[in-house]
Scaffold this motif. Structure first.
Motif, PDB file in Angstrom:
ATOM      1  N   LYS A  40     -30.808 -11.418 -28.363  1.00 41.07           N
ATOM      2  CA  LYS A  40     -32.018 -11.821 -29.072  1.00 41.07           C
ATOM      3  C   LYS A  40     -31.777 -13.104 -29.870  1.00 41.07           C
ATOM      4  O   LYS A  40     -32.643 -14.001 -29.903  1.00 41.07           O
ATOM      5  N   CYS A  41     -30.608 -13.232 -30.495  1.00 41.40           N
ATOM      6  CA  CYS A  41     -30.267 -14.463 -31.229  1.00 41.40           C
ATOM      7  C   CYS A  41     -30.233 -15.653 -30.277  1.00 41.40           C
ATOM      8  O   CYS A  41     -30.776 -16.724 -30.575  1.00 41.40           O
ATOM      9  N   HIS A  44     -33.573 -17.048 -28.961  1.00 43.90           N
ATOM     10  CA  HIS A  44     -34.284 -17.909 -29.917  1.00 43.90           C
ATOM     11  C   HIS A  44     -33.415 -19.075 -30.379  1.00 43.90           C
ATOM     12  O   HIS A  44     -33.712 -19.711 -31.385  1.00 43.90           O
ATOM     13  N   ARG A  47     -32.262 -19.813 -34.057  1.00 42.26           N
ATOM     14  CA  ARG A  47     -33.196 -20.363 -35.046  1.00 42.26           C
ATOM     15  C   ARG A  47     -33.586 -19.329 -36.096  1.00 42.26           C
ATOM     16  O   ARG A  47     -34.140 -19.681 -37.124  1.00 42.26           O
ATOM     17  N   TYR A  48     -33.337 -18.047 -35.823  1.00 40.29           N
ATOM     18  CA  TYR A  48     -33.773 -16.974 -36.704  1.00 40.29           C
ATOM     19  C   TYR A  48     -32.643 -16.452 -37.586  1.00 40.29           C
ATOM     20  O   TYR A  48     -31.500 -16.336 -37.137  1.00 40.29           O
ATOM     21  N   CYS A  76     -28.314 -17.984 -38.370  1.00 39.36           N
ATOM     22  CA  CYS A  76     -29.236 -19.101 -38.163  1.00 39.36           C
ATOM     23  C   CYS A  76     -28.507 -20.431 -38.336  1.00 39.36           C
ATOM     24  O   CYS A  76     -27.795 -20.645 -39.311  1.00 39.36           O
TER      25      CYS A  76
END
Length: 263
Positions: A40-41, A44, A47-48, A76
């Motif tokens: 999931k990291c 994205h 960025r999260y 992040c």
């Protein structure tokens, strides 16, 4: 060779080998959990922060997600949170330098600043002092905390500074702190400070810090490594910058070459 022979040579029981082979390739619940968070990291592009990532996993506590991301350096990477600089502010010095980045002799005008090094296992900071005369980095410290002692350690390395020399910085609390200003005054140095929110008042050392990152970490695509590796890269670059890297404004000489030839 038979399994029996190999096990005997390795000093491993056959039952242990077959149990290992049966379990090989299986993934524990924790490993699967960590992998899902990592995917999931990556999806994205890092960025999260952990709170946003945790929103995709309602069955996991935010603290758990945070620990997983820190463990694998998946935090992040867009915006590094600026940490409050410690030190008791006392007074702001006038801008004696006035963007006059020319000097007739070494150690006449000095610039100092701190930059972030977000490439290691933890945040590191670089405190530097530059000689305006030839752009040479005459002192630097790499540390994990940007407190008053951090910049005092850098100042203590700067030897041979004559009385009435100008030392220019921004208005960071470490530079306005009582202990720092006391040390500067005791050495007979004139403190000078940029106007608030005006990095151009200290542009040569800002440019050096930018070049350091661009010509090492960004150029080589190093986004995450060990703290020891970060320190080694910075130390090697500063040595290269001072002794080898030529500058057009120095007649295509390195800072040290320019200073030595001038003498």
């Amino acid at each position: 060779m038979s399994v029996q022979t190999i096990c005997e040579l390795m000093g491993v029981a056959r039952a242990t080998y077959y149990r290992w082979r049966k379990q090989k390739g299986t993934q524990t619940t924790k490993e699967k959990r960590d992998q899902d968070v990592g995917e999931k990291c990556a999806a994205h592009k890092y960025r999260y922060g952990y709170r946003k990532i945790a929103s995709f996993f309602p069955h996991l506590a935010e603290k758990t997600v945070q620990k997983i991301m820190q463990k694998y350096n998946w935090s992040c990477r867009v915006k590094i949170k600026k940490r409050k600089r410690t030190g008791q502010p006392t007074s702001i010095a006038p801008n004696h330098l006035g963007r006059d980045f020319q000097a007739n002799e070494p150690l006449q005008k000095l610039l100092t600043d701190i930059t972030y090094l977000p490439f290691g296992q933890s945040m590191l900071y670089l405190s530097s002092i530059m000689d305006v005369y030839n752009g040479e980095i005459i002192a630097y410290t790499i540390g994990t905390t940007q407190d008053t002692q951090f910049v005092l350690d850098t100042l203590s390395q700067a030897k041979g500074i004559a009385s009435e020399a100008i030392l220019h910085s921004d208005q960071g609390s470490v530079y306005t702190s009582y202990d720092y200003q006391k040390q500067v005054k005791e050495r007979g140095i004139i403190m000078s400070m940029s106007r608030k929110g005006t990095p151009a008042d200290n542009s040569p050392i800002e440019t050096f810090h930018s070049s350091l990152k661009s010509e090492t970490f960004y150029l080589d695509g190093i986004h995450s490594t060990t703290n020891a590796c970060v320190i080694r890269i910075v130390e090697e670059y500063i040595n290269y910058y001072n002794h080898i890297r030529i500058q057009m404004k120095l007649n295509n000489q390195s800072p040290v070459q320019y200073r030595q030839l001038a003498v």
